[in-house]
Scaffold this active site. Sequence first.
Site, PDB file in Angstrom:
ATOM      1  CE1 TYR A 130      -7.102   6.294   3.800  1.00 22.68           C
ATOM      2  CE2 TYR A 130      -5.151   6.397   2.408  1.00 22.68           C
ATOM      3  CZ  TYR A 130      -5.732   6.429   3.662  1.00 22.68           C
ATOM      4  OH  TYR A 130      -4.948   6.613   4.772  1.00 22.68           O
ATOM      5  CD  GLU A 138      -7.206   8.361   6.682  1.00 28.39           C
ATOM      6  OE1 GLU A 138      -6.412   7.424   6.829  1.00 28.39           O
ATOM      7  OE2 GLU A 138      -8.258   8.469   7.347  1.00 28.39           O
TER       8      GLU A 138
END
Length: 381
Positions: free
Chosen positions: A103, A191
């Site tokens: 992530y 993101e």
Amino acid sequence: MNLHEYQAKRLFAEHGVPIPNGEVARSEEEARQIAADLGGHVVVKAQVHTGGRGKAGGVKLAHSPEEAAAAAHQILGMDIKGLTVHQVLVDELAPGGIDQEIYLAVLIDRAKRRPMIMASAAGGMDIEQVAEETPEKIIKVHVDPFLGVKGYQSNYIAGKMGLPRELWRDFHKITSSLYSCFKANDASLTEINPLVITGEGKLMAVDGKMSIDDNSLFRLPAIVEMRDTSEEPEAEQKAREAGINFIKLDGNIGCMVNGAGLAMTTMDVTKLFGGAPANFLDIGGGAKAEQVATALRLILSDENVEAVLINIFGGITRGDEVAKGIIAALEQVKTDIPFVVRLAGTNAAEGMAILADAEMETAVTLSDAAQKAVALTKEAK
Ligand code: GDP
Ligand code: MN
């Protein structure tokens, strides 16, 4: 404003983040063609403004153009968390498969008033869940906007995540590219979840999410072009067109206020007296009849609304003009729903007199107005 995955990834790529080759399809046939052009081994992905598409069945692997068409057939028209899928992204599969999912995001840390890189070796899944259950697996590094992302910062993150040394240089390129994309587009979030290590040992962004600060849209014409209005509530679209700030909420008291701060206060005071606001609405400067009518229509389009609380502070706009505006608007927008109006500021007394003549319920203080509005909803029941 939110972007679709394919739009976000293209912007990431412009700044140097590696992404798979791919195209967007609006039909089975297009998906088949794109898959054929890409060599057949693809992933077909629903393009909707929500995460968790994988779990909802909106991400499917295919190993031939026919399988890609079948996947597109299943995904197009699917409902994911209340959103209908109108397009799919057909992407080349990560070369050699996926060895690890990471992530990586850049977002604003409001408390620190700085951009922040957030990373975790536990990528692929819901990051909120990781934050809740295993917060130690999330690494945070603040970025000085005058310096950008420094190599030692990326290395610190890479080290903490246990990323193989030979990928650190590429990882720094990706964090700094993601940050420059964030900065160049006035984003509140960029993101990548997941950033993968492919079977060939390379880093690649296979998912992308991006939110843009609406206050910057005036200087980002290329981003405005990317807006997908089919994803937004109708009332919020209409509000934007009219230059009104409107956000729908769950309560039953419609609120019409001028100024964002006053609108927040009005909602707070309504809550304080046991009421529940149905919306946030900042009508902007100059509450003219036309604008008031548009705002009223927006508020009344919500079936939950049982009473309307109008709280206007007259500055440049005079109270008597506002009162006339409200009455003119109510002639345009007929309704049985009860109103309470509070006017303050310039010519408030004149305005209140006009409203009283028209037999409208008025209030002098905000707490009085809020209590009356709450009482009106109770009467309505
Ligand atoms: P989300 O569920 O909405 O976040 O959608 P993602 O794009 O993150 O996809 C969900 C999952 O599908 C990822 O975590 C991967 O495991 C898988 N996936 C996505 N793209 C690829 C790909 O190119 N190749 C492979 N093998 N899996 C993929
Ligand atoms: Mn994802």
